[in-house]
Write a protein that holds these residues in place. Sequence first.
Motif, PDB file in Angstrom:
ATOM      1  N   MET A 155       0.864  -1.195   0.000  1.00 22.85           N
ATOM      2  CA  MET A 155       0.000   0.000   0.000  1.00 22.85           C
ATOM      3  C   MET A 155       0.899   1.244   0.000  1.00 22.85           C
ATOM      4  O   MET A 155       1.906   1.268   0.700  1.00 22.85           O
ATOM      5  CB  MET A 155      -0.841   0.029   1.287  1.00 22.85           C
TER       6      MET A 155
ATOM      7  N   LYS B  16       1.063   2.149  -7.032  1.00 27.14           N
ATOM      8  CA  LYS B  16       0.707   1.253  -8.148  1.00 27.14           C
ATOM      9  C   LYS B  16      -0.383   1.839  -9.044  1.00 27.14           C
ATOM     10  O   LYS B  16      -0.287   1.779 -10.261  1.00 27.14           O
ATOM     11  CB  LYS B  16       0.210  -0.113  -7.613  1.00 27.14           C
TER      12      LYS B  16
ATOM     13  N   ASP C  49      -8.414  -3.647  -7.294  1.00 29.86           N
ATOM     14  CA  ASP C  49      -9.267  -3.237  -6.160  1.00 29.86           C
ATOM     15  C   ASP C  49     -10.634  -2.754  -6.647  1.00 29.86           C
ATOM     16  O   ASP C  49     -11.654  -3.011  -6.011  1.00 29.86           O
ATOM     17  CB  ASP C  49      -8.604  -2.102  -5.364  1.00 29.86           C
TER      18      ASP C  49
ATOM     19  N   PHE D 267     -13.128 -10.446   2.214  1.00 31.91           N
ATOM     20  CA  PHE D 267     -12.461  -9.616   1.202  1.00 31.91           C
ATOM     21  C   PHE D 267     -11.396 -10.429   0.460  1.00 31.91           C
ATOM     22  O   PHE D 267     -11.316 -10.404  -0.770  1.00 31.91           O
ATOM     23  CB  PHE D 267     -11.844  -8.376   1.870  1.00 31.91           C
ATOM     24  N   ARG D 268     -10.567 -11.169   1.216  1.00 32.93           N
ATOM     25  CA  ARG D 268      -9.476 -11.943   0.586  1.00 32.93           C
ATOM     26  C   ARG D 268     -10.013 -13.012  -0.372  1.00 32.93           C
ATOM     27  O   ARG D 268      -9.408 -13.284  -1.412  1.00 32.93           O
ATOM     28  CB  ARG D 268      -8.605 -12.619   1.648  1.00 32.93           C
TER      29      ARG D 268
ATOM     30  N   GLY E 294      -3.988  -5.144  -5.692  1.00 28.20           N
ATOM     31  CA  GLY E 294      -3.996  -4.644  -4.318  1.00 28.20           C
ATOM     32  C   GLY E 294      -2.792  -5.222  -3.567  1.00 28.20           C
ATOM     33  O   GLY E 294      -2.303  -6.306  -3.899  1.00 28.20           O
ATOM     34  N   GLY E 295      -2.332  -4.495  -2.573  1.00 28.00           N
ATOM     35  CA  GLY E 295      -1.114  -4.870  -1.854  1.00 28.00           C
ATOM     36  C   GLY E 295      -1.119  -6.271  -1.264  1.00 28.00           C
ATOM     37  O   GLY E 295      -0.064  -6.890  -1.113  1.00 28.00           O
ATOM     38  N   GLY E 296      -2.307  -6.798  -0.943  1.00 22.76           N
ATOM     39  CA  GLY E 296      -2.352  -8.108  -0.294  1.00 22.76           C
ATOM     40  C   GLY E 296      -2.599  -9.262  -1.247  1.00 22.76           C
ATOM     41  O   GLY E 296      -2.655 -10.425  -0.819  1.00 22.76           O
TER      42      GLY E 296
ATOM     43  N   ARG F 241      -7.864   3.025   4.112  1.00 27.04           N
ATOM     44  CA  ARG F 241      -7.420   1.622   4.035  1.00 27.04           C
ATOM     45  C   ARG F 241      -7.430   0.981   5.429  1.00 27.04           C
ATOM     46  O   ARG F 241      -6.720   1.455   6.337  1.00 27.04           O
ATOM     47  CB  ARG F 241      -6.014   1.535   3.451  1.00 27.04           C
TER      48      ARG F 241
ATOM     49  N   LEU G 195      -5.992  -1.532   6.660  1.00 25.00           N
ATOM     50  CA  LEU G 195      -4.730  -2.043   7.192  1.00 25.00           C
ATOM     51  C   LEU G 195      -3.642  -0.969   7.251  1.00 25.00           C
ATOM     52  O   LEU G 195      -2.469  -1.273   7.446  1.00 25.00           O
ATOM     53  CB  LEU G 195      -4.259  -3.244   6.362  1.00 25.00           C
TER      54      LEU G 195
ATOM     55  N   ARG H 237       5.393  -8.995   4.371  1.00 24.56           N
ATOM     56  CA  ARG H 237       5.090  -9.176   2.951  1.00 24.56           C
ATOM     57  C   ARG H 237       6.307  -9.041   2.050  1.00 24.56           C
ATOM     58  O   ARG H 237       6.290  -9.519   0.916  1.00 24.56           O
ATOM     59  CB  ARG H 237       4.078  -8.115   2.515  1.00 24.56           C
TER      60      ARG H 237
HETATM   61  C1  S3P Z   1      -4.530  -4.039   0.969  1.00 23.26           C
HETATM   62  C2  S3P Z   1      -4.216  -3.120   0.008  1.00 23.26           C
HETATM   63  C3  S3P Z   1      -5.213  -2.252  -0.632  1.00 23.26           C
HETATM   64  C4  S3P Z   1      -6.587  -2.928  -0.624  1.00 23.26           C
HETATM   65  C5  S3P Z   1      -6.945  -3.335   0.773  1.00 23.26           C
HETATM   66  C6  S3P Z   1      -5.937  -4.291   1.408  1.00 23.26           C
HETATM   67  C7  S3P Z   1      -3.451  -4.851   1.590  1.00 23.26           C
HETATM   68  O1  S3P Z   1      -4.844  -1.976  -1.982  1.00 23.26           O
HETATM   69  O2  S3P Z   1      -6.605  -4.038  -1.471  1.00 23.26           O
HETATM   70  O3  S3P Z   1      -7.083  -2.167   1.550  1.00 23.26           O
HETATM   71  O4  S3P Z   1      -3.747  -5.846   2.264  1.00 23.26           O
HETATM   72  O5  S3P Z   1      -2.256  -4.522   1.360  1.00 23.26           O
HETATM   73  P1  S3P Z   1      -3.651  -0.944  -2.382  1.00 23.26           P
HETATM   74  O6  S3P Z   1      -2.367  -1.697  -2.284  1.00 23.26           O
HETATM   75  O7  S3P Z   1      -3.973  -0.574  -3.780  1.00 23.26           O
HETATM   76  O8  S3P Z   1      -3.710   0.176  -1.428  1.00 23.26           O
END
Ligand code: S3P
Length: 174
Positions: free
Chosen positions: A11, A15, A34, A57-58, A84-86, A122, A124, A138
Amino acid sequence: MAQAVILIGFMGSGKTAAGRELARLLDWDFIDADEVVVERMGISIPEAFSTRGEGYFRGVEEEEVLDLLTGADRAEGGLVLSLGGGAVTSKRVRELLKQQRLVVLLDTDIDTAFERAGGGSRPLARERSAFRELYQERSYLYRQAARFSVDTGNKDPKAVASEIAAIVRETINE
Ligand code: S3P
């Protein structure tokens, strides 16, 4: 052959902004994963986390990203796909990323990432120490999944996009 560049990173690594700019430079399509996930859920990400939990969500994120990655190989023209970051926490996503030539890590130091992403919507990125822990957890996954890495620390999205465009052009001309 279909061409796709997949942007990964934590995050606040930029990106989405760099991805949009990159798509403009290459004249390719741009998809922010996202946005696709939010559309599918019908609620915002913070709402999904608070009412249905991160696991929900995941699950949606994994399904949608797997679909997008599979579709990327069939897309006509070029595609810039920002995850997305995750997304890389899914093993199945990491397996599919291995089949992509252009997986680019947007790498940012933790302080810059928190300055950009922290304190907003966000779920997280609300608390600095938890954000830092996640970043450390990560970091290995991003490095393992990426073929290329671009430092986005103190650069604007245009500069980042033109660095990635150079990598893309070199790789597709190989
Ligand atoms: C997340 C990143 C977010 C979004 C969500 C969870 C994460 O996307 O998917 O809030 O777990 O790193 P960005 O990386 O686009 O902020």
